[in-house]
Design a protein around this motif. Structure first.
Motif, PDB file in Angstrom:
ATOM      1  N   GLY A  41       0.799  -1.205   0.000  1.00 43.31           N
ATOM      2  CA  GLY A  41       0.000   0.000   0.000  1.00 43.31           C
ATOM      3  C   GLY A  41       0.834   1.259   0.000  1.00 43.31           C
ATOM      4  N   ILE A  42       0.319   2.306  -0.643  1.00 48.26           N
ATOM      5  CA  ILE A  42       1.002   3.597  -0.722  1.00 48.26           C
ATOM      6  C   ILE A  42      -0.072   4.664  -0.886  1.00 48.26           C
ATOM      7  N   ALA A  43       0.230   5.889  -0.468  1.00 48.57           N
ATOM      8  CA  ALA A  43      -0.773   6.950  -0.504  1.00 48.57           C
ATOM      9  C   ALA A  43      -1.029   7.468  -1.920  1.00 48.57           C
ATOM     10  N   ALA A  44       0.010   7.512  -2.766  1.00 45.08           N
ATOM     11  CA  ALA A  44      -0.137   8.050  -4.117  1.00 45.08           C
ATOM     12  C   ALA A  44       0.984   7.528  -4.998  1.00 45.08           C
ATOM     13  N   VAL A  45       0.732   7.482  -6.295  1.00 44.85           N
ATOM     14  CA  VAL A  45       1.750   7.097  -7.275  1.00 44.85           C
ATOM     15  C   VAL A  45       1.855   8.207  -8.314  1.00 44.85           C
ATOM     16  N   SER A  46       2.939   8.177  -9.085  1.00 49.78           N
ATOM     17  CA  SER A  46       3.173   9.198 -10.104  1.00 49.78           C
ATOM     18  C   SER A  46       2.742   8.689 -11.473  1.00 49.78           C
ATOM     19  N   ALA A  47       2.164   9.592 -12.264  1.00 47.03           N
ATOM     20  CA  ALA A  47       1.768   9.239 -13.628  1.00 47.03           C
ATOM     21  C   ALA A  47       2.964   8.935 -14.520  1.00 47.03           C
ATOM     22  N   ALA A  48       4.183   9.265 -14.080  1.00 45.26           N
ATOM     23  CA  ALA A  48       5.377   8.984 -14.870  1.00 45.26           C
ATOM     24  C   ALA A  48       5.894   7.566 -14.675  1.00 45.26           C
ATOM     25  N   ASN A  49       5.313   6.821 -13.746  1.00 45.59           N
ATOM     26  CA  ASN A  49       5.697   5.416 -13.524  1.00 45.59           C
ATOM     27  C   ASN A  49       4.511   4.704 -12.901  1.00 45.59           C
ATOM     28  N   VAL A  50       3.583   4.299 -13.736  1.00 42.33           N
ATOM     29  CA  VAL A  50       2.347   3.705 -13.222  1.00 42.33           C
ATOM     30  C   VAL A  50       1.825   2.691 -14.240  1.00 42.33           C
ATOM     31  N   ALA A  56      -6.794  12.392  -9.958  1.00 40.69           N
ATOM     32  CA  ALA A  56      -7.740  12.350  -8.851  1.00 40.69           C
ATOM     33  C   ALA A  56      -8.415  10.989  -8.718  1.00 40.69           C
ATOM     34  N   MET A  57      -8.693  10.334  -9.841  1.00 37.58           N
ATOM     35  CA  MET A  57      -9.472   9.096  -9.817  1.00 37.58           C
ATOM     36  C   MET A  57      -8.628   7.842  -9.658  1.00 37.58           C
ATOM     37  N   LEU A  58      -7.381   7.868 -10.139  1.00 36.14           N
ATOM     38  CA  LEU A  58      -6.609   6.628 -10.212  1.00 36.14           C
ATOM     39  C   LEU A  58      -5.313   6.627  -9.420  1.00 36.14           C
ATOM     40  N   HIS A  59      -4.797   7.777  -9.043  1.00 42.98           N
ATOM     41  CA  HIS A  59      -3.434   7.818  -8.504  1.00 42.98           C
ATOM     42  C   HIS A  59      -3.354   8.130  -7.022  1.00 42.98           C
ATOM     43  N   HIS A  60      -4.495   8.155  -6.317  1.00 41.61           N
ATOM     44  CA  HIS A  60      -4.496   8.460  -4.890  1.00 41.61           C
ATOM     45  C   HIS A  60      -5.337   7.445  -4.145  1.00 41.61           C
ATOM     46  N   ARG A  61      -4.857   7.031  -2.996  1.00 38.84           N
ATOM     47  CA  ARG A  61      -5.515   5.963  -2.248  1.00 38.84           C
ATOM     48  C   ARG A  61      -6.930   6.335  -1.817  1.00 38.84           C
ATOM     49  N   HIS A  62      -7.178   7.614  -1.547  1.00 35.56           N
ATOM     50  CA  HIS A  62      -8.522   7.977  -1.078  1.00 35.56           C
ATOM     51  C   HIS A  62      -9.578   7.703  -2.139  1.00 35.56           C
ATOM     52  N   ALA A  63      -9.184   7.696  -3.418  1.00 38.71           N
ATOM     53  CA  ALA A  63     -10.127   7.404  -4.488  1.00 38.71           C
ATOM     54  C   ALA A  63      -9.942   6.004  -5.068  1.00 38.71           C
ATOM     55  N   GLN A  64      -8.798   5.398  -4.839  1.00 37.71           N
ATOM     56  CA  GLN A  64      -8.476   4.098  -5.429  1.00 37.71           C
ATOM     57  C   GLN A  64      -7.896   3.208  -4.326  1.00 37.71           C
ATOM     58  N   PRO A  65      -8.764   2.530  -3.557  1.00 35.39           N
ATOM     59  CA  PRO A  65      -8.271   1.786  -2.389  1.00 35.39           C
ATOM     60  C   PRO A  65      -7.371   0.607  -2.727  1.00 35.39           C
ATOM     61  N   THR A  66      -7.341   0.169  -3.983  1.00 33.85           N
ATOM     62  CA  THR A  66      -6.475  -0.955  -4.351  1.00 33.85           C
ATOM     63  C   THR A  66      -5.132  -0.490  -4.917  1.00 33.85           C
ATOM     64  N   LEU A  67      -4.805   0.775  -4.707  1.00 34.02           N
ATOM     65  CA  LEU A  67      -3.523   1.315  -5.157  1.00 34.02           C
ATOM     66  C   LEU A  67      -2.362   0.610  -4.447  1.00 34.02           C
ATOM     67  N   ARG A  68      -1.339   0.242  -5.223  1.00 38.17           N
ATOM     68  CA  ARG A  68      -0.187  -0.435  -4.641  1.00 38.17           C
ATOM     69  C   ARG A  68       1.101   0.094  -5.262  1.00 38.17           C
ATOM     70  N   ALA A  69       2.216  -0.223  -4.599  1.00 43.66           N
ATOM     71  CA  ALA A  69       3.542   0.139  -5.106  1.00 43.66           C
ATOM     72  C   ALA A  69       4.374  -1.123  -5.246  1.00 43.66           C
TER      73      ALA A  69
END
Length: 297
Positions: free
Chosen positions: A155-164, A182-195
């Motif tokens: 899990g991570i709070a946010a990812v960068s569009a330059a490496n995703v 806003a929709m895909l790169h932040h955990r508050h909107a995308q709970p399955t976000l990972r690093a």
């Protein structure tokens, strides 16, 4: 993402670029050997004025074909939206021309998706290049320090569009332009976000003017899309005068990214200039809304 047993997923790698021909060549040279010509593809989302890549290149000697989408002076978000609609891979990977992916970048992101079937979006770290100027180091500090190596697996709070990267299912109906972050790169909107440990390296390529213009444009776009009432927008616009100082204090508290030398006076001057450019753009965005012409730097 469900794959038939024994069948590896296909990959679409999308490289977003503007006026960076040398950086684009370096980026593509790092990506092409990592892909399978039979199942993978590269899409260059080219926002340059004249077109850095004039036409698609057929794959030769085991290399994948390169498809080109040329949209002059188009915002980065709109370029992503158009490119992902052209893509066909089971996994869609994004980077930008001023990045140089590691030799195992594609495989690491692919493995991360296979190991985490319920993770819709997986990002990696960004490292500073070894020959960055003061401006380049300042850009890295302002844009990518939050995703510098090492990132924690999981899990991570946010990812960068330059490496995703995304599973096909997560971009089957892409978010509207300006909503990708806003929709895909932040955990508050995308709970399955990972690093994961897939890494790219920032090699710059901006000019002084384009670096400042990019920060201004990003600040304006950020403010313009915030759902505020007019009185609140006016209040936030006035508060932008304090934003560079607050941002500089926050940046100084962060650990120095791995591979970055000690801060120099030149770098500090550039950090301040980039923060001022963002704050100015944000103030304009609150008052005047989005730019009349979308532009990607």
């Amino acid at each position: 993402m469900v794959q038939p047993e024994g069948t590896p997923p296909s990959r679409s790698v999308i490289v977003v670029t503007a006026e960076l021909p040398g950086e684009l060549r370096r980026c593509l040279a790092a990506i092409v050997p990592q892909l399978d010509a039979a199942s993978d593809e590269i899409i260059v989302a080219d926002g340059s004025s004249l077109g850095l890549v004039r036409e698609g290149t057929a794959g030769t000697h085991g290399e994948p074909a390169i498809r080109v989408l040329h949209r002059p002076h188009t915002s980065l978000e709109v370029m992503r939206d158009a490119a992902v609609r052209l893509s066909t891979g089971d996994i869609v990977l994004f980077t930008e021309a001023h990045m140089e992916p590691a030799p195992d970048w594609v495989d690491r992101l692919t493995a991360a998706h296979l190991a985490a079937p319920h993770a819709a979006v997986i990002g990696g770290s960004i490292a500073p290049g070894p020959r960055l100027t003061s401006r380049g180091r300042a850009l890295f500090t302002c844009e990518y320090a939050m995703v510098s190596a090492p990132l924690p697996d999981g899990g991570i709070a946010a990812v960068s569009a330059a490496n995703v990267s995304y599973k096909r299912t997560s971009v089957a109906a892409p978010p509207a332009p300006y909503q990708w972050d806003a929709m895909l790169h932040h955990r508050h909107a995308q709970p399955t976000l990972r690093a994961c440990d897939a890494r790219v390296q920032f090699v710059d390529g901006y000019t002084n003017r384009s670096a400042l213009a990019m920060r201004f444009a990003y600040g304006r776009a950020f403010a313009a899309r915030r759902p505020f009432t007019w009185p609140r927008r006016a209040l936030y616009a006035a508060g932008c005068a304090c934003l560079p100082v607050l941002a500089l204090m926050r940046a100084r508290r962060r650990p120095r990214p791995q591979g970055m030398p000690r801060t120099t006076v030149g770098e500090l001057v550039w950090v301040v200039a980039l923060l001022v450019a963002w704050a100015a753009g944000e103030a304009v965005g609150y008052v005047a809304g989005p730019a009349g012409r979308e532009q990607m730097w």
